[in-house]
Design an enzyme around this catalytic site. Structure first.
Site, mmCIF file in Angstrom:
data_model
loop_
_atom_site.group_PDB
_atom_site.id
_atom_site.type_symbol
_atom_site.label_atom_id
_atom_site.label_comp_id
_atom_site.label_asym_id
_atom_site.label_seq_id
_atom_site.Cartn_x
_atom_site.Cartn_y
_atom_site.Cartn_z
ATOM 1 N N ARG A 90 4.633 21.212 -33.593
ATOM 2 C CA ARG A 90 3.671 22.302 -33.408
ATOM 3 C C ARG A 90 2.862 22.081 -32.144
ATOM 4 O O ARG A 90 2.316 21.002 -31.931
ATOM 5 C CB ARG A 90 2.736 22.416 -34.610
ATOM 6 N N SER A 183 2.892 27.535 -39.712
ATOM 7 C CA SER A 183 2.192 27.606 -40.995
ATOM 8 C C SER A 183 0.965 28.510 -40.905
ATOM 9 O O SER A 183 1.062 29.638 -40.451
ATOM 10 C CB SER A 183 1.821 26.197 -41.467
ATOM 11 N N ASP A 348 0.091 33.755 -47.143
ATOM 12 C CA ASP A 348 0.340 33.700 -45.708
ATOM 13 C C ASP A 348 1.743 34.204 -45.420
ATOM 14 O O ASP A 348 2.528 34.456 -46.341
ATOM 15 C CB ASP A 348 0.165 32.281 -45.181
#
Length: 348
Positions: A90, A183, A348
């Site tokens: 990430r 995420s 989410d």
């Protein structure tokens, strides 16, 4: 991750050397007009929407042409900071958009796997719809083809939630899959992007593999990439290039079948159809928006107006896709407002 509310509930960018001249590695037969390309990608001759992200320090060499597919070896050099955790790699979007950053990591992953784990095999590709996913998907597809993968299943428009990728891997008996997601982190040009790899049982790659990937990012010298056009990911169907194919699939169907085998759908439908029960679901303009209507409305009988923020957006509607009391404030306000629904949830 989800949470539910009852009415009575308590309330660094990496330095890079100057880029070399853009090579014409991935040219289409007819170059697209400059106006059709994203300005943030135009740092050299505009030949492809992602061409400025895969560059060579010298001319690429054709290393194979299996059944008509030209495979180029693109010289590259290691890039620092590509340590991979169990949740993948990430970084900020601008980091992944640096020359060869994503391509180096994808090639390092193939260098870390045994050939039988991907050669002529089946892989899955999907993501949460965030900014840069569509460009990244084309890079991943071409490098997979360059390394001898037989077929890739891609969610329509590049959309496929993390558990849905796992479901497709298991249901289709794939060798593994790529998940383009950061995420709960926010999306958009100034925010976050991520990539991770799941194995044949659907689980994230173990540390033994992620350590190998990182080690290979420190010694990588070439990227194997197929000279094929971008694939239209907006339409379901199969596109073939020699012995390599890409199938764009419905991102919901495999996951829905799995959910039907786990949960009692008729019982849930009876609840959601009751006139004395009101339900609301906030998808937060994130990936589960693609699943909300097909599952809650079409299969479980919920009212269409029970779904809010149900369209996945590249920047999550300028929101933060974390379903907690802060970032799901709209849902909190509804649940604590007058005439509140009986049950509320966000995802989410």
């Amino acid at each position: 991750m989800t949470f539910s509310l009852r009415l009575n509930a308590p309330p660094p960018l990496l330095p890079r050397s100057p880029t070399p001249r853009l090579n014409k590695l991935l040219h289409p037969s007819t170059p697209p007009p400059l106006s059709s390309l994203s300005p943030h990608l135009l740092t050299g001759p505009a030949l492809r929407t992602h061409s400025s992200i895969v560059r060579a320090s010298s001319s690429p060499a054709a290393i194979a042409e299996p059944e008509g597919i030209k495979i180029n070896s693109v010289p590259t050099t290691p890039i620092e900071g590509q340590k991979t955790g169990t949740s993948g790699l990430r970084k900020k979007v601008k980091v992944f958009m640096q020359e060869n950053y994503l391509a180096n990591w994808i090639q390092a992953l193939f260098n870390s796997l045994a050939p039988e784990d991907y050669k002529n095999g089946l892989l899955v590709l999907g993501g949460d719809g965030r900014y840069f996913n569509k460009e990244a998907a084309q890079i991943i597809i071409k490098i997979a083809a360059g390394n001898g993968v037989g077929k890739i299943l891609v969610g329509q428009d590049g959309i496929m939630s993390t558990p849905a990728v796992s479901a497709v891997i298991r249901n289709r008996k794939a060798n593994g899959g790529f998940i383009m997601s950061a995420s709960h982190n926010p999306g958009g040009p100034e925010y976050d992007w991520g990539i991770k790899f799941n194995y044949s049982s659907g689980q994230p790659a173990p540390e033994s593999i992620t350590d190998k990937i990182y080690g290979n990012t420190l010694s990588i010298s070439e990227i194997k990439i197929a000279d094929i056009p971008d694939v239209n990911l907006s339409l379901p169907g199969i596109t073939k290039y020699g012995n390599f194919s890409v199938e764009v699939i419905d991102p919901v169907s495999d996951y829905l079948e799995l959910m039907k085998s786990v949960f009692d759908f008729p019982l849930i439908k009876n609840l959601l159809s009751r006139p004395d029960f009101r339900f609301v679901f906030d998808a937060m303009h994130a990936v589960t928006g693609a699943y909300a209507k097909p599952i809650f409305v079409d299969k479980l009988g919920a009212s269409p107006d029970s779904i809010s923020n149900g369209v996945p957006l590249e920047d999550f509607g300028h929101g933060h896709p974390d379903p907690n009391l802060t970032y799901a404030k709209d849902l909190v306000n509804i649940m604590y407002g007058n005439n509140a629904p009986d049950f509320g949830a966000a995802s989410d």
